[in-house]
Design an enzyme around this catalytic site. Sequence first.
Site, mmCIF file in Angstrom:
data_model
loop_
_atom_site.group_PDB
_atom_site.id
_atom_site.type_symbol
_atom_site.label_atom_id
_atom_site.label_comp_id
_atom_site.label_asym_id
_atom_site.label_seq_id
_atom_site.Cartn_x
_atom_site.Cartn_y
_atom_site.Cartn_z
ATOM 1 N N ASN A 37 42.186 14.441 45.239
ATOM 2 C CA ASN A 37 40.760 12.890 44.554
ATOM 3 C C ASN A 37 42.162 12.053 44.529
ATOM 4 O O ASN A 37 43.123 12.003 43.177
ATOM 5 C CB ASN A 37 40.967 13.887 43.214
ATOM 6 C CG ASN A 37 39.608 12.402 43.081
ATOM 7 O OD1 ASN A 37 39.469 11.387 43.080
ATOM 8 N ND2 ASN A 37 38.829 12.992 41.972
ATOM 9 N N TRP A 38 42.880 10.872 45.275
ATOM 10 C CA TRP A 38 44.124 9.842 44.730
ATOM 11 C C TRP A 38 43.156 8.920 44.096
ATOM 12 O O TRP A 38 43.571 8.167 43.522
ATOM 13 C CB TRP A 38 43.839 9.023 45.943
ATOM 14 C CG TRP A 38 45.188 10.149 47.063
ATOM 15 C CD1 TRP A 38 45.652 11.638 46.336
ATOM 16 C CD2 TRP A 38 45.278 9.933 48.145
ATOM 17 N NE1 TRP A 38 46.023 12.055 47.320
ATOM 18 C CE2 TRP A 38 46.268 10.691 49.243
ATOM 19 C CE3 TRP A 38 45.037 8.347 49.063
ATOM 20 C CZ2 TRP A 38 46.800 10.432 50.189
ATOM 21 C CZ3 TRP A 38 46.213 8.196 50.253
ATOM 22 C CH2 TRP A 38 46.344 9.187 50.891
ATOM 23 N N LYS A 39 41.512 9.256 43.873
ATOM 24 C CA LYS A 39 41.139 7.965 42.452
ATOM 25 C C LYS A 39 41.301 6.779 43.376
ATOM 26 O O LYS A 39 41.287 6.734 44.150
ATOM 27 C CB LYS A 39 41.269 7.917 41.045
ATOM 28 C CG LYS A 39 41.137 9.134 40.784
ATOM 29 C CD LYS A 39 41.707 10.284 39.225
ATOM 30 C CE LYS A 39 41.394 11.479 39.369
ATOM 31 N NZ LYS A 39 41.822 12.022 37.572
ATOM 32 N N HIS A 121 31.561 13.460 40.178
ATOM 33 C CA HIS A 121 33.263 13.548 38.783
ATOM 34 C C HIS A 121 32.982 12.693 37.639
ATOM 35 O O HIS A 121 32.103 12.022 37.601
ATOM 36 C CB HIS A 121 34.195 12.445 40.051
ATOM 37 C CG HIS A 121 35.252 12.924 39.170
ATOM 38 N ND1 HIS A 121 35.993 12.334 38.207
ATOM 39 C CD2 HIS A 121 36.455 13.246 39.721
ATOM 40 C CE1 HIS A 121 37.270 12.346 37.836
ATOM 41 N NE2 HIS A 121 37.785 13.718 38.868
ATOM 42 N N GLU A 123 34.022 10.940 35.696
ATOM 43 C CA GLU A 123 34.739 9.170 36.249
ATOM 44 C C GLU A 123 33.348 8.245 36.431
ATOM 45 O O GLU A 123 33.258 7.328 35.924
ATOM 46 C CB GLU A 123 36.180 8.341 36.468
ATOM 47 C CG GLU A 123 37.333 9.312 36.043
ATOM 48 C CD GLU A 123 38.342 9.410 36.658
ATOM 49 O OE1 GLU A 123 38.359 9.433 37.445
ATOM 50 O OE2 GLU A 123 39.237 10.392 35.807
ATOM 51 N N GLU A 190 36.295 20.631 36.480
ATOM 52 C CA GLU A 190 37.106 20.219 35.398
ATOM 53 C C GLU A 190 36.445 19.338 34.430
ATOM 54 O O GLU A 190 35.364 18.889 33.434
ATOM 55 C CB GLU A 190 37.126 18.252 36.538
ATOM 56 C CG GLU A 190 37.108 18.459 37.883
ATOM 57 C CD GLU A 190 38.115 17.307 38.731
ATOM 58 O OE1 GLU A 190 39.139 17.622 39.094
ATOM 59 O OE2 GLU A 190 37.088 16.673 38.587
ATOM 60 N N GLY A 196 43.732 14.362 33.150
ATOM 61 C CA GLY A 196 44.557 13.001 33.547
ATOM 62 C C GLY A 196 46.043 13.410 31.685
ATOM 63 O O GLY A 196 45.934 12.101 31.031
ATOM 64 N N SER A 235 44.457 18.379 35.304
ATOM 65 C CA SER A 235 45.940 17.721 34.626
ATOM 66 C C SER A 235 46.994 20.088 35.491
ATOM 67 O O SER A 235 47.795 20.163 34.917
ATOM 68 C CB SER A 235 46.293 18.188 33.348
ATOM 69 O OG SER A 235 46.064 16.764 33.187
ATOM 70 N N GLY A 256 43.623 15.095 40.905
ATOM 71 C CA GLY A 256 44.489 14.462 40.288
ATOM 72 C C GLY A 256 45.914 13.395 40.757
ATOM 73 O O GLY A 256 46.805 13.278 41.946
ATOM 74 N N GLY A 257 46.701 13.399 39.531
ATOM 75 C CA GLY A 257 47.809 12.450 39.239
ATOM 76 C C GLY A 257 48.895 13.333 40.225
ATOM 77 O O GLY A 257 49.663 13.340 41.284
HETATM 78 P P1 13P Z 1 44.452 14.818 36.840
HETATM 79 O O1 13P Z 1 45.015 15.968 38.086
HETATM 80 O O2 13P Z 1 45.410 13.961 37.355
HETATM 81 O O3 13P Z 1 43.867 15.162 35.891
HETATM 82 O O4 13P Z 1 43.034 14.978 37.727
HETATM 83 C C1 13P Z 1 42.375 15.323 37.728
HETATM 84 C C2 13P Z 1 40.795 14.889 38.606
HETATM 85 O O5 13P Z 1 39.992 14.663 38.128
HETATM 86 C C3 13P Z 1 40.553 15.379 39.953
HETATM 87 O O6 13P Z 1 39.279 14.814 40.120
#
Ligand code: 13P
Length: 278
Positions: A37-39, A121, A123, A190, A196, A235, A256-257
Site C-alpha cells: 500500500n503505497w498510500k 483503511h 486512514e 491493521e 507507521g 510496521s 506501507g512504509g
Molecule cells: P506501515 O507498514 O507503514 O506501518 O503501514 C501499514 C499500512 O497502513 C498498510 O496499509
Amino acid sequence: MEQSIESYIKNLVRDVIGQTLGSLQIQGDRQTYVIANWKMNKTLAETAEFFQEINSSNDVTVVVCPPAQLLYPAHLFIKQSGKPVHLGGQNVHWADKGAYTGETSTAMLKDVGCEYVIIGHSERRQYASEDDSLVNMKVKQSLMAGLTPIICIGETLEQKNSLQTEEVLASQLFGALNKIDSSHFIIAYEPIWAIGTGQSATAELAQQTHAYIRSVLKQMFGEKAESISILYGGSANQSNAAEYSKMPDIEGVLVGGASLKAKSFDGMIKVFAKGDQN
Ligand code: 13P
C-alpha cells in the site's frame, strides 16, 4: 544476548505450533499475499524504477496498490516486465458512476488493470470519515464488479488498552460484511497503534487476534472461513516478516512504509514464498 526462559519457551511453542499446524495443512487452500500500500507516495519515474527492480515470486500473490493516478502506468510497467505482479486500488466509490468529484469507480479500476482494492483503511476512516456501513457498500460494489476487496480492520491504542480489541473487530467485521454471501475477500488486520509507528504487533499477538477474527468469520460464513486469507499490517518489514509467516492464521502482510523500496518489499516476498518459510 541471553534469552530468558520465558522467551525461550514462547519461541519454542510458537515454532512448534507454526510448524506442526503448517505441516498438517490447517491453512488449507488459503492464498498467501504480500501487498504493497503505497498510500500517497511515488512519482511516475519512481514507479517505473520500482517495477524494474522488483523480483516477484510465483509462490505468493504479490499485489501493488499505487495512488489512483499511477494505476495505469503501473499496469503498463507490470505488463512490460512480465513479472507476476497484480494491481490494486487504495479506495473505490460505492456507486457505478455519476457526479462524485474526485472519486474512482470499480469499472475505472478494472479498466486500468486492477484486480484488488483496499477498502476501509484506518486512514480513510480517520481522514475521510468512512464508517462500517460505507465500507459495506464499497465491499458489495467491488464484489459485484469482480474485484477482490482487501478489507481493513483494527483497533486504536486506547481501545487496545481498555481491552476492547475483540469487540471493535467483531463490530467492524459484522458491519463491513453485512448481507454479504461471498467469501471472496481478504481481511487485513491493521492495529492503528502499529501503523507507521515502528511498533509492530508481536507475531504471537497478531496470531491470537487473527484466530479471533477467523472465529468471527466462522460465525458468519461457516466452514468457508477456513479459506479466507487474513493479512497482518502495521510496521511489517523485512526483519519481522519471518515471524509472521510462521503463524497458522497469518496469510501474508499488507505493507506501507517497507513496500516503498523494491529491495525491502522483495525481502518480504521471499519470506512468504513457499519453501522460504523458516
Ligand atoms: P506501515 O507498514 O507503514 O506501518 O503501514 C501499514 C499500512 O497502513 C498498510 O496499509
